[in-house]
Design a protein around this motif. Structure first.
Motif, PDB file in Angstrom:
ATOM      1  N   ALA A   1      -7.629   1.577  -7.032  1.00 48.06           N
ATOM      2  CA  ALA A   1      -7.351   0.816  -5.815  1.00 48.06           C
ATOM      3  C   ALA A   1      -8.238  -0.422  -5.749  1.00 48.06           C
ATOM      4  N   ASP A   2      -8.032  -1.200  -4.700  1.00 45.48           N
ATOM      5  CA  ASP A   2      -8.703  -2.497  -4.579  1.00 45.48           C
ATOM      6  C   ASP A   2     -10.206  -2.378  -4.390  1.00 45.48           C
TER       7      ASP A   2
ATOM      8  N   ARG B   1      -8.790  -7.502  -6.249  1.00 48.15           N
ATOM      9  CA  ARG B   1      -8.133  -6.189  -6.155  1.00 48.15           C
ATOM     10  C   ARG B   1      -7.868  -5.683  -7.562  1.00 48.15           C
TER      11      ARG B   1
ATOM     12  N   ASP C   1      -4.096   4.236   2.390  1.00 47.13           N
ATOM     13  CA  ASP C   1      -5.063   3.471   3.186  1.00 47.13           C
ATOM     14  C   ASP C   1      -5.748   2.397   2.356  1.00 47.13           C
ATOM     15  N   VAL C   2      -5.415   2.351   1.084  1.00 52.25           N
ATOM     16  CA  VAL C   2      -5.983   1.368   0.163  1.00 52.25           C
ATOM     17  C   VAL C   2      -4.836   0.693  -0.583  1.00 52.25           C
ATOM     18  N   MET C   3      -5.171  -0.400  -1.282  1.00 50.30           N
ATOM     19  CA  MET C   3      -4.173  -1.119  -2.067  1.00 50.30           C
ATOM     20  C   MET C   3      -4.197  -0.573  -3.484  1.00 50.30           C
TER      21      MET C   3
ATOM     22  N   CYS D   1       0.827  -1.218   0.000  1.00 54.24           N
ATOM     23  CA  CYS D   1       0.000   0.000   0.000  1.00 54.24           C
ATOM     24  C   CYS D   1       0.859   1.265   0.000  1.00 54.24           C
ATOM     25  N   ARG D   2       1.805   1.321  -0.931  1.00 55.66           N
ATOM     26  CA  ARG D   2       2.698   2.472  -1.028  1.00 55.66           C
ATOM     27  C   ARG D   2       2.660   3.062  -2.441  1.00 55.66           C
TER      28      ARG D   2
ATOM     29  N   SER E   1       2.346   6.512   2.078  1.00 54.98           N
ATOM     30  CA  SER E   1       1.554   5.387   2.567  1.00 54.98           C
ATOM     31  C   SER E   1       0.090   5.617   2.215  1.00 54.98           C
TER      32      SER E   1
END
Length: 300
Positions: A79-80, A107, A61-63, A43-44, A59
């Motif tokens: 994102a996922d 995802r 908060d999501v993938m 998640c970066r 960073s």
């Protein structure tokens, strides 16, 4: 089916020595000479100013897995659980629309913007479950499913005039070609198989240059393969990490190639044998690349 060619060595530098668990989704903003890419699993979001070499790691908060530029101030981040409008200055994110948010097993993965501004986006199973993925198109703010039952969608990219789309299912190790409406970025027919790879690694992320050539990262092969629009295998360029994952053209003249990599699934012994695993590189390929189009959202 294709075979291997002699692997070329080109001048290569390490852009970022920070190792990515799963480096993916690189893109480049020529207006600011800035490259962006993701470490999906961790998640970066990485930001690199190419003029100064400064690297910033955000960073999430999501993938996240990919992004497209909306304008000078905003990005659309894939994102996922959905698509987010991200403020490029402060990183603030606002949900634009959900993406398989009701399916915890999937995802997002590979994505790229068509010349018309339509955004193609792939999803897949978190454990690469067979045929759990799909490819969507975000066209003028509306999300529609183009293809279902894909295991690992990759290599989403487009011809310079927008009349041809490419995508791969790495699960089948096949690259497909499909005719598109240049004005909308939407399919005009059924996909046809263009390249089938047997052994030596998997067809992963790709980008098309100004001459219509397809530059494709080979996962497990430590290289970039170059194909013609007819599927002819033209060149193979070495990448210093075995699990090369996705390329993007960078630099003021788009003549260099940024390539991400990953250490996902590698045993310690394999990591030791691959000392640059997970790092991000720039290859001096002397290509005729081209800028990425901006995403176009709903009008009005």
């Amino acid at each position: 089916m294709i075979g291997d060619r002699t692997m070329e060595e080109v001048p290569t530098t390490v852009l970022c020595s920070e190792r990515c668990h799963l480096g993916e989704g690189p893109t480049y903003d020529a207006a600011t000479d800035t490259a962006w890419w993701f470490d999906i699993v961790e998640c970066r979001l990485f930001k690199a100013r190419l003029d100064t070499g400064r690297i910033t790691i955000h960073s999430l908060d999501v993938m996240g897995s990919a992004l497209g530029r909306i304008d000078a101030h905003r990005q659309l981040l894939v994102a996922d659980d959905g698509l987010y409008v991200r403020d490029a200055a402060d990183g603030r994110m606002t949900l634009y629309c959900p993406l398989e948010a009701d399916n915890a097993a999937t995802r997002s993965n590979d994505a790229r913007v068509h010349p018309s501004g339509t955004f193609w986006i792939g999803t897949m199973g978190r454990q690469a479950e067979r045929e759990l993925g799909a490819i969507y198109a975000l066209h003028r703010g509306e999300l529609s499913c183009l293809y279902e039952s894909i295991t690992i969608p990759n290599a989403i990219c487009f011809s310079p005039d927008g009349t041809i789309g490419y995508f791969a299912d790495t699960g089948k190790n096949m690259l497909f070609r499909v005719d598109l409406d240049a004005a909308t970025g939407l399919p005009r027919g059924a996909p046809v198989a263009l390249v089938t790879r047997r052994g030596g690694g998997g067809i992963d992320g790709a980008v098309v240059d100004a001459d219509g050539l397809i530059w494709n990262a080979r996962w497990g092969g430590g290289c970039i393969d170059v194909y013609s629009p007819q599927g002819e295998h033209l060149r193979t360029l070495r990448v210093p990490a075995r699990q090369s994952s996705c390329p993007a053209f960078v630099g003021p003249d788009f003549s260099r190639l940024l390539v991400t990599s990953a250490w996902q699934g590698m045993a310690e012994e394999a990591k030791r044998a691959d000392p640059d695993h997970g790092r991000t590189f720039v290859l001096d390929v002397a290509a005729r690349g081209r800028p990425e189009p901006d995403v176009k959202l709903a009008t009005g």
